[in-house]
Scaffold this motif. Structure first.
Motif, PDB file in Angstrom:
ATOM      1  N   PRO A 347      -6.423   3.332   0.837  1.00 29.81           N
ATOM      2  CA  PRO A 347      -5.640   4.440   0.274  1.00 29.81           C
ATOM      3  C   PRO A 347      -6.528   5.453  -0.445  1.00 29.81           C
ATOM      4  O   PRO A 347      -7.421   5.073  -1.208  1.00 29.81           O
ATOM      5  CB  PRO A 347      -4.692   3.736  -0.700  1.00 29.81           C
ATOM      6  CG  PRO A 347      -4.594   2.334  -0.198  1.00 29.81           C
ATOM      7  CD  PRO A 347      -5.934   2.013   0.368  1.00 29.81           C
ATOM      8  N   THR A 349      -6.483   9.724  -2.154  1.00 28.00           N
ATOM      9  CA  THR A 349      -5.762  10.952  -2.458  1.00 28.00           C
ATOM     10  C   THR A 349      -6.345  12.092  -1.629  1.00 28.00           C
ATOM     11  O   THR A 349      -7.452  11.997  -1.080  1.00 28.00           O
ATOM     12  CB  THR A 349      -5.881  11.302  -3.949  1.00 28.00           C
ATOM     13  OG1 THR A 349      -7.252  11.554  -4.249  1.00 28.00           O
ATOM     14  CG2 THR A 349      -5.365  10.157  -4.818  1.00 28.00           C
ATOM     15  N   ALA A 350      -5.609  13.203  -1.566  1.00 24.39           N
ATOM     16  CA  ALA A 350      -6.095  14.373  -0.826  1.00 24.39           C
ATOM     17  C   ALA A 350      -7.403  14.880  -1.422  1.00 24.39           C
ATOM     18  O   ALA A 350      -8.334  15.258  -0.697  1.00 24.39           O
ATOM     19  CB  ALA A 350      -5.028  15.464  -0.832  1.00 24.39           C
ATOM     20  N   LEU A 368      -3.083  15.855   6.700  1.00 27.04           N
ATOM     21  CA  LEU A 368      -2.229  14.782   6.177  1.00 27.04           C
ATOM     22  C   LEU A 368      -0.779  14.990   6.599  1.00 27.04           C
ATOM     23  O   LEU A 368      -0.079  14.032   6.953  1.00 27.04           O
ATOM     24  CB  LEU A 368      -2.337  14.730   4.647  1.00 27.04           C
ATOM     25  CG  LEU A 368      -3.671  14.248   4.072  1.00 27.04           C
ATOM     26  CD1 LEU A 368      -3.675  14.374   2.552  1.00 27.04           C
ATOM     27  CD2 LEU A 368      -3.944  12.795   4.483  1.00 27.04           C
ATOM     28  N   GLU A 372       1.169  12.392   8.917  1.00 23.01           N
ATOM     29  CA  GLU A 372       2.347  11.722   8.365  1.00 23.01           C
ATOM     30  C   GLU A 372       3.566  11.947   9.246  1.00 23.01           C
ATOM     31  O   GLU A 372       4.332  11.015   9.530  1.00 23.01           O
ATOM     32  CB  GLU A 372       2.614  12.214   6.947  1.00 23.01           C
ATOM     33  CG  GLU A 372       3.758  11.463   6.256  1.00 23.01           C
ATOM     34  CD  GLU A 372       4.001  11.925   4.840  1.00 23.01           C
ATOM     35  OE1 GLU A 372       4.756  11.242   4.120  1.00 23.01           O
ATOM     36  OE2 GLU A 372       3.455  12.994   4.448  1.00 23.01           O
ATOM     37  N   GLU A 378       0.956   7.018   5.960  1.00 24.67           N
ATOM     38  CA  GLU A 378       2.124   6.995   5.072  1.00 24.67           C
ATOM     39  C   GLU A 378       1.679   7.222   3.631  1.00 24.67           C
ATOM     40  O   GLU A 378       0.521   6.965   3.274  1.00 24.67           O
ATOM     41  CB  GLU A 378       2.852   5.651   5.188  1.00 24.67           C
ATOM     42  CG  GLU A 378       2.005   4.454   4.779  1.00 24.67           C
ATOM     43  CD  GLU A 378       2.701   3.128   5.012  1.00 24.67           C
ATOM     44  OE1 GLU A 378       3.893   3.145   5.389  1.00 24.67           O
ATOM     45  OE2 GLU A 378       2.055   2.084   4.821  1.00 24.67           O
ATOM     46  N   ARG A 379       2.602   7.704   2.834  1.00 19.66           N
ATOM     47  CA  ARG A 379       2.335   7.880   1.411  1.00 19.66           C
ATOM     48  C   ARG A 379       2.509   6.542   0.705  1.00 19.66           C
ATOM     49  O   ARG A 379       3.378   5.747   1.051  1.00 19.66           O
ATOM     50  CB  ARG A 379       3.306   8.892   0.792  1.00 19.66           C
ATOM     51  CG  ARG A 379       3.153  10.309   1.321  1.00 19.66           C
ATOM     52  CD  ARG A 379       4.226  11.200   0.750  1.00 19.66           C
ATOM     53  NE  ARG A 379       4.190  12.533   1.333  1.00 19.66           N
ATOM     54  CZ  ARG A 379       3.590  13.570   0.778  1.00 19.66           C
ATOM     55  NH1 ARG A 379       3.002  13.429  -0.404  1.00 19.66           N
ATOM     56  NH2 ARG A 379       3.587  14.747   1.367  1.00 19.66           N
ATOM     57  N   VAL A 380       1.696   6.324  -0.332  1.00 20.92           N
ATOM     58  CA  VAL A 380       1.811   5.125  -1.158  1.00 20.92           C
ATOM     59  C   VAL A 380       1.890   5.568  -2.610  1.00 20.92           C
ATOM     60  O   VAL A 380       1.520   6.705  -2.948  1.00 20.92           O
ATOM     61  CB  VAL A 380       0.617   4.167  -0.940  1.00 20.92           C
ATOM     62  CG1 VAL A 380       0.634   3.611   0.473  1.00 20.92           C
ATOM     63  CG2 VAL A 380      -0.707   4.854  -1.222  1.00 20.92           C
ATOM     64  N   GLY A 383       0.303   8.875  -5.312  1.00 18.32           N
ATOM     65  CA  GLY A 383      -0.114  10.103  -4.632  1.00 18.32           C
ATOM     66  C   GLY A 383      -1.175   9.914  -3.577  1.00 18.32           C
ATOM     67  O   GLY A 383      -1.802  10.888  -3.162  1.00 18.32           O
ATOM     68  N   SER A 384      -1.371   8.671  -3.132  1.00 18.19           N
ATOM     69  CA  SER A 384      -2.378   8.391  -2.108  1.00 18.19           C
ATOM     70  C   SER A 384      -1.733   8.288  -0.724  1.00 18.19           C
ATOM     71  O   SER A 384      -0.503   8.218  -0.588  1.00 18.19           O
ATOM     72  CB  SER A 384      -3.125   7.098  -2.427  1.00 18.19           C
ATOM     73  OG  SER A 384      -3.831   7.196  -3.632  1.00 18.19           O
ATOM     74  N   PHE A 385      -2.589   8.271   0.299  1.00 19.61           N
ATOM     75  CA  PHE A 385      -2.166   8.094   1.680  1.00 19.61           C
ATOM     76  C   PHE A 385      -2.975   6.953   2.283  1.00 19.61           C
ATOM     77  O   PHE A 385      -4.091   6.672   1.853  1.00 19.61           O
ATOM     78  CB  PHE A 385      -2.398   9.373   2.490  1.00 19.61           C
ATOM     79  CG  PHE A 385      -1.602  10.554   2.032  1.00 19.61           C
ATOM     80  CD1 PHE A 385      -0.424  10.916   2.665  1.00 19.61           C
ATOM     81  CD2 PHE A 385      -2.036  11.321   0.944  1.00 19.61           C
ATOM     82  CE1 PHE A 385       0.313  12.010   2.251  1.00 19.61           C
ATOM     83  CE2 PHE A 385      -1.310  12.419   0.526  1.00 19.61           C
ATOM     84  CZ  PHE A 385      -0.134  12.760   1.164  1.00 19.61           C
ATOM     85  N   ARG A 386      -2.407   6.314   3.317  1.00 14.09           N
ATOM     86  CA  ARG A 386      -3.135   5.284   4.047  1.00 14.09           C
ATOM     87  C   ARG A 386      -2.617   5.234   5.478  1.00 14.09           C
ATOM     88  O   ARG A 386      -1.520   5.723   5.767  1.00 14.09           O
ATOM     89  CB  ARG A 386      -2.982   3.899   3.400  1.00 14.09           C
ATOM     90  CG  ARG A 386      -1.583   3.316   3.513  1.00 14.09           C
ATOM     91  CD  ARG A 386      -1.489   1.972   2.861  1.00 14.09           C
ATOM     92  NE  ARG A 386      -0.115   1.488   2.879  1.00 14.09           N
ATOM     93  CZ  ARG A 386       0.365   0.559   2.069  1.00 14.09           C
ATOM     94  NH1 ARG A 386      -0.428   0.020   1.148  1.00 14.09           N
ATOM     95  NH2 ARG A 386       1.613   0.164   2.164  1.00 14.09           N
TER      96      ARG A 386
END
Length: 389
Positions: A347, A349-350, A368, A372, A378-380, A383-386
């Protein structure tokens, strides 16, 4: 000697009894009196399995043990006075309730050893539970391809991604995803199976009227509706440290194969793997970064000879299951975003992605959004993505 008699004999070791004396008659299809007695013993909140087996071995039948005098419990079965006193108190309380109605009111079924729905694989254990408590689809107890997918509660993004991929592939191929509904790897595997409308089984370390952890209450309800919840503990029993170890032995016995997705040096998944190996189950391990302490347990298993798993299709082939057809259009994201996608194995962040990839922040947000919407990431929380998979 059949498996059920052998299991009873192992349970009765140390009592100086013959196999025939040690074998509880509850191992075979039982009459109504015997079923009531086994259930009464199983519902007792203070008695351990070994004490029940000692009693039944000493008296020949669960019903005979239930009806025996308290002095005979101590004299013939060798129970401690404190245990006898507690059992006597429970017998008085149990006489005032109808156990089957009480269970039915909570949506819980009882499955006795010897019933058609009782998993025969549990008879490989030295102490199989005489009664299982179940919510959901009973027919899943007879599933021919159960696979345990387990791992640490402190799962990395990579571990969650791997568990999701493995769970989806097993469920889509017709296998049964079995796990313990814990935070981290376990719940990722359950959710993956549910997402593709596949079967999953959660083996609990408490009564089925409780949810542990409580944050998975929604998942528990979904599993009860679409899969199956299993416990050897009656409603009302709370989680305790030793019950996780007892639960893990059921996970190992129920599965045809066990997949360790991520395990640190002291992960409970290691004990599940050890039990599985003792029972003759195949153990697969997902390798991780050699620099990560959160995979040291996994790598110890690989060093000891466990099978390495780098693609769930290899596992499916070993189990005789046909993998689903992969869609080449969905296998990889657009080439222009591959670097961004690859960076989301963990994970991020932008802002951290922009710094890591030396990419303008606005360009990162564009990528992103597209990834997505395409279902690749997906967002977690935080405010992070994975990556989804």
């Amino acid at each position: 000697m059949d498996a059920r008699t052998e299991a009873a004999a192992r349970a009765g070791q140390g009592l100086n009894l013959t196999v025939q004396d040690a074998a509880p008659r509850g191992m075979d299809p039982m009459d109504a009196e015997e079923r009531r007695a086994w259930l009464a013993w199983a519902l007792c909140p203070w008695v351990e399995r070994r004490s029940v087996y000692r009693l039944v071995a000493a008296f020949g039948r669960a019903a005979s043990a239930w009806a025996a005098a308290e002095d005979d419990w101590q004299r013939r079965a060798g129970l401690r006075p404190q245990t006898v006193a507690r059992l006597a108190g429970w017998r008085k309380r149990a006489a005032a309730i109808d156990p089957m109605s009480w269970l039915a009111a909570q949506g819980v079924h009882a499955v006795w050893m010897g019933d058609a729905d009782y998993p025969r694989s549990l008879l490989d254990l030295p102490d199989p539970p005489p009664v299982l408590f179940v919510r959901g689809r009973l027919e899943l107890l007879r599933h021919t391809h159960p696979v345990a997918v387990v791992g640490t509660r402190r799962a990395s993004g990579y571990g969650v991604e791997a568990a999701t991929w493995i769970g989806e592939e097993i469920a889509c191929a017709g296998g049964l995803v079995v796990s313990g509904m814990a935070v981290g790897i376990d719940i990722a595997a359950h959710r993956a199976a549910l997402r593709v409308q596949g079967p999953t089984m959660a083996v609990m370390a408490c009564g089925l009227d409780r949810c542990y952890p409580v944050v998975h209450e929604k998942d528990m309800m979904e599993i009860a509706d679409n899969g199956v919840l299993v416990s050897e503990y009656p409603p009302g029993v709370m989680v305790d440290k030793h019950r996780f170890l007892e639960r893990n032995r059921l996970l190992a016995a129920l599965a045809k194969a066990v997949v360790i997705v991520q395990a640190g040096e002291k992960s409970g998944a290691l004990r599940t793997a050890d039990m599985a190996l003792e029972l003759g189950r195949e153990v697969y391990v997902v390798p991780g970064p050699i620099t990560s302490i959160h995979f040291r347990g996994s790598h110890r298993l690989l060093y000891a000879g466990a099978s390495v798993l780098v693609d769930p299709r290899d596992l499916l082939q070993d189990l005789g299951l046909a993998p689903r057809e992969r869609s080449s259009a969905r296998q990889l994201p657009p080439a222009r975003w591959l670097d961004l996608y690859d960076a989301l194995a963990e994970p991020r962040t932008a802002a951290s992605l922009a710094q890591w990839l030396q990419m303008p922040l606005g360009h990162v947000f564009t990528g992103l959004l597209e990834l997505e919407l395409g279902g690749w990431i997906e967002r977690v929380p935080g405010g992070s993505f994975r990556r989804c998979r």
